[in-house]
Enzyme design. Structure first.
Site: not given
Length: 124
Positions: A103-105
């Protein structure tokens, strides 16, 4: 059984946490800021910072007797989602075989003014 994993080549924790914890065959690595463990400095560009964060993860993996091939999940935190493509290009250099889940935020801020922070879970 829980075991603390700490590499002398990765930067020391900047708070009350461990670089990583190994439980049986699973390693949980804390978020790695792009700090050079030898000099305490942080590079400037997102590309250089991504390399440094992933090198720090590599040091921790090595200390646990693992490699990037053992990584099953990562989390990438960016202070600007516009850096996604540049981060992704560097990230791809480290995970060339089977890719881990990820995941990338975008986040409001990262410690010490970093542009990126990456953590991982790895399994032997």
């Amino acid at each position: 059984m829980k075991k603390i994993i700490a590499s002398p080549y990765a930067p020391k924790a900047v708070g009350p946490y461990s670089q990583a914890i190994q439980c049986d065959n699973t390693l949980y690595a804390s978020g790695q800021l792009p700090i050079d463990g030898a000099t305490g400095t942080m590079p400037e560009t997102i590309e250089e910072q991504t390399h440094q964060s992933l090198k720090n993860i590599g040091h921790i993996l090595t200390e646990a007797g693992m490699s990037y091939d053992n990584v099953v999940k990562t989390t990438v935190l960016l202070d600007d989602i516009k850096d996604f493509a540049a981060m992704n290009a560097v990230y791809a250099e480290y995970f060339q075989g089977d890719k881990p889940a990820r995941v990338c935020y975008e986040v409001a801020k990262l410690p010490m003014g970093a542009k990126v922070e990456i953590d991982c879970i790895a399994v032997k």
